[in-house]
Design an enzyme around this catalytic site. Structure first.
Site, PDB file in Angstrom:
ATOM      1  N   GLU A 101      31.207  49.511  49.398  1.00 19.87           N
ATOM      2  CA  GLU A 101      29.931  48.955  48.997  1.00 19.87           C
ATOM      3  C   GLU A 101      29.737  47.567  49.570  1.00 19.87           C
ATOM      4  OE1 GLU A 101      29.334  46.647  46.078  1.00 19.87           O
ATOM      5  OE2 GLU A 101      31.280  45.918  46.698  1.00 19.87           O
ATOM      6  N   CYS A 114      28.144  40.267  50.721  1.00 22.11           N
ATOM      7  CA  CYS A 114      29.541  40.452  50.337  1.00 22.11           C
ATOM      8  C   CYS A 114      29.999  41.770  50.941  1.00 22.11           C
ATOM      9  CB  CYS A 114      29.633  40.481  48.816  1.00 22.11           C
ATOM     10  SG  CYS A 114      31.277  40.843  48.197  1.00 22.11           S
ATOM     11  N   CYS A 121      42.009  49.549  47.794  1.00 21.57           N
ATOM     12  CA  CYS A 121      42.892  48.417  48.043  1.00 21.57           C
ATOM     13  C   CYS A 121      44.272  48.770  47.515  1.00 21.57           C
ATOM     14  CB  CYS A 121      42.378  47.165  47.334  1.00 21.57           C
ATOM     15  SG  CYS A 121      43.404  45.693  47.626  1.00 21.57           S
ATOM     16  N   CYS A 125      46.015  44.938  41.667  1.00 21.02           N
ATOM     17  CA  CYS A 125      45.735  43.977  40.594  1.00 21.02           C
ATOM     18  C   CYS A 125      45.127  44.755  39.413  1.00 21.02           C
ATOM     19  CB  CYS A 125      44.772  42.900  41.078  1.00 21.02           C
ATOM     20  SG  CYS A 125      45.330  42.084  42.591  1.00 21.02           S
ATOM     21  N   CYS A 128      41.284  44.752  38.377  1.00 21.35           N
ATOM     22  CA  CYS A 128      40.293  44.954  39.441  1.00 21.35           C
ATOM     23  C   CYS A 128      40.017  46.436  39.620  1.00 21.35           C
ATOM     24  CB  CYS A 128      40.822  44.350  40.736  1.00 21.35           C
ATOM     25  SG  CYS A 128      39.918  44.840  42.208  1.00 21.35           S
ATOM     26  N   CYS A 355      32.010  41.075  43.494  1.00 28.27           N
ATOM     27  CA  CYS A 355      30.965  42.056  43.736  1.00 28.27           C
ATOM     28  C   CYS A 355      31.526  43.444  43.953  1.00 28.27           C
ATOM     29  CB  CYS A 355      30.061  41.634  44.880  1.00 28.27           C
ATOM     30  SG  CYS A 355      30.821  40.596  46.104  1.00 28.27           S
TER      31      CYS A 355
HETATM   32  N1  SAH Z   1      41.175  41.297  47.849  1.00 30.68           N
HETATM   33  C1  SAH Z   1      40.579  40.026  47.980  1.00 30.68           C
HETATM   34  C2  SAH Z   1      39.076  40.063  48.117  1.00 30.68           C
HETATM   35  C3  SAH Z   1      38.324  41.071  47.289  1.00 30.68           C
HETATM   36  S1  SAH Z   1      38.333  40.799  45.550  1.00 30.68           S
HETATM   37  C4  SAH Z   1      40.978  39.139  46.822  1.00 30.68           C
HETATM   38  O1  SAH Z   1      41.579  39.630  45.888  1.00 30.68           O
HETATM   39  O2  SAH Z   1      40.734  37.946  46.927  1.00 30.68           O
HETATM   40  C5  SAH Z   1      37.135  39.497  45.346  1.00 30.68           C
HETATM   41  C6  SAH Z   1      37.368  38.658  44.133  1.00 30.68           C
HETATM   42  O3  SAH Z   1      37.008  39.345  42.929  1.00 30.68           O
HETATM   43  C7  SAH Z   1      38.807  38.218  43.945  1.00 30.68           C
HETATM   44  O4  SAH Z   1      38.854  36.856  43.581  1.00 30.68           O
HETATM   45  C8  SAH Z   1      39.247  39.105  42.817  1.00 30.68           C
HETATM   46  O5  SAH Z   1      40.396  38.603  42.195  1.00 30.68           O
HETATM   47  C9  SAH Z   1      38.014  39.124  41.962  1.00 30.68           C
HETATM   48  N2  SAH Z   1      37.988  40.162  40.938  1.00 30.68           N
HETATM   49  C10 SAH Z   1      38.484  41.396  41.002  1.00 30.68           C
HETATM   50  N3  SAH Z   1      38.245  42.070  39.859  1.00 30.68           N
HETATM   51  C11 SAH Z   1      37.568  41.228  39.055  1.00 30.68           C
HETATM   52  C12 SAH Z   1      37.048  41.340  37.738  1.00 30.68           C
HETATM   53  N4  SAH Z   1      37.171  42.468  37.024  1.00 30.68           N
HETATM   54  N5  SAH Z   1      36.411  40.268  37.230  1.00 30.68           N
HETATM   55  C13 SAH Z   1      36.292  39.135  37.934  1.00 30.68           C
HETATM   56  N6  SAH Z   1      36.756  38.965  39.180  1.00 30.68           N
HETATM   57  C14 SAH Z   1      37.404  40.008  39.734  1.00 30.68           C
HETATM   58 FE1  SF4 Z   2      42.742  44.238  45.961  1.00 28.35          FE
HETATM   59 FE2  SF4 Z   2      41.229  43.889  43.834  1.00 28.35          FE
HETATM   60 FE3  SF4 Z   2      43.574  42.630  44.000  1.00 28.35          FE
HETATM   61 FE4  SF4 Z   2      41.520  41.870  45.607  1.00 28.35          FE
HETATM   62  S1  SF4 Z   2      41.617  41.723  43.379  1.00 28.35           S
HETATM   63  S2  SF4 Z   2      43.691  42.206  46.176  1.00 28.35           S
HETATM   64  S3  SF4 Z   2      40.529  43.885  45.939  1.00 28.35           S
HETATM   65  S4  SF4 Z   2      43.281  44.866  43.888  1.00 28.35           S
END
Ligand code: SAH
Ligand code: SF4
Length: 367
Positions: A101, A114, A121, A125, A128, A355
């Protein structure tokens, strides 16, 4: 590549290559090298792949050339509009079926897209939504650029609230970990920043790469000579907690990530953004704000700013966003310690920092 239906490798695209390689490609397919420049102008300057518009090419060759070098890499499947038309989210289907997306956001002073760098991924995490599905596959540079290209067209056509606008900023904060798909990410950055016809001509200073803290990738990026902004998804200042929130921390602990971030500011001249999703009773204690401030201050003055964002709830986790009161106290502790801190509000999809995650959650219901 995995056994998922998204495992197909997409065809080569002009945006995967620099100008010399584009010229060489033309020779390979029996065309004059200068065709590479003409086709690049159509795609990058005029934002079109329509053969009808390519009046500087022989009529008999236009369709074939466009199909070979400008294949459509992403088909829109669904569009959602939020924030009174200031946010447009698109679910895109890649060749082979993988889904990603892209989110386009209009602000008073800029238009930001974005983009995703991977389908899924592999970093796991737990808060996420993208991480829950695992990695489907890496995107190619062409697929990353195509998202930006599509967004630039949408903005130009005036589809966002506020009317026709020029796409000015790109954040690599959609699905995936950009530095786990390093080659394609850097190729895409170069193609986005290069002046037309080589690229889209969006200043490298307006591009942001967000990483969970892959230290070797951060070091490599520092050596690329591009002043792109780097955002670090820290989410915890102590290894004990960060090991659980961002599992890659077990390989690259907090101190190493912050050292690499500090080195990046030296190399690039850009301040670092520290992303911090505030999770109720997990990472939002004042002592953690104090510890974060101390770790930043130990490494110098004013080299990083902190962007706390209330957690965007993900189904299937027990976590939720910190209360406004706790969030405000967290911000206050950082500011009191001299750290520039800007809290981001989650209104609809208007969340620079998360996003990809919001859309992943919403679209899951649609299958
Ligand atoms: N993988 C990269 C970029 C994509 S995630 C990273 O982790 O930086 C983009 C951002 O969204 C990251 O800062 C991530 O930690 C955050 N993010 C992921 N899930 C989230 C959630 N449920 N609420 C708020 N931020 C979130
Ligand atoms: Fe991957 Fe989500 Fe962790 Fe970013 S926050 S590294 S997209 S699992």
């Amino acid at each position: 590549m995995t056994a998922h239906d998204g495992g197909t490798r997409p065809p080569q695209h002009l945006a995967d290559l620099d100008i010399p390689a584009r010229r060489a490609w033309m020779t390979e397919i029996g065309e004059k090298p200068m065709r590479a420049i003409q086709l690049s102008h159509h795609y990058f300057s005029h934002l079109t792949r329509d053969p009808e518009a390519m009046t500087d090419l022989p009529a008999a060759d236009r369709g074939r050339l466009s199909a070979i070098v400008l294949p459509e890499l992403a088909i829109p499947r669904e569009r959602r509009v939020a924030d009174a038309g200031a946010t447009i989210k698109e679910l895109l289907i890649l060749i082979g079926g993988a889904r990603i997306e892209t989110v386009l956001m209009a602000y008073p002073d800029r238009v930001t897209v974005c983009v995703s760098t991977q389908a899924g991924c592999g970093m796991g995490c737990p808060f996420c939504a993208t991480g829950q599905a695992g990695l489907v596959r890496n995107l190619t540079a062409g697929e990353i650029v195509e998202q930006v290209w599509r967004a630039a067209r949408v903005a130009r056509e005036g589809e966002l609230a506020g009317g026709a606008a020029r796409l000015s900023n790109v954040v690599f904060m959609g699905m995936g970990e950009p530095l786990a798909n390093y080659e394609a990410t850097v190729r895409a950055l170069r193609a986005i920043a290069a002046e037309p016809p080589a690229g889209l001509g969006i200043s490298a200073r307006n591009l942001t790469v967000s990483t969970c803290g892959i230290v070797p990738g951060m070091e490599r990026l520092a050596g690329e000579g591009m002043p792109v902004r780097l955002a670090i998804s820290l989410h915890a200042p102590d290894d004990e907690l960060r090991d659980t929130l961002v599992p890659v921390n077990k390989r690259f602990p907090v101190a190493n990530v912050l050292d690499a971030a500090r080195a990046y500011t030296e190399a690039s001249g850009r301040r670092i953004s520290i992303e911090y999703a505030l999770i109720r009773d997990i990472n939002d204690q004042e002592w953690r704000a104090d510890l974060l401030a101390r770790l930043l201050m130990e490494r110098g003055q004013n080299w990083a700013h902190v962007n706390p964002i209330p957690l965007n709830d993900t189904p299937g986790t027990r976590w939720t966003a910190s209360t406004p009161h706790t969030s405000a106290a967290f911000v206050e502790r950082l500011r009191a310690a001299g750290i520039v801190t800007t809290i981001r509000e989650t209104r609809g999809a208007d969340i620079d920092g998360a996003c990809g995650q919001l859309a992943a959650k919403e679209w899951k219901e649609h299958g």
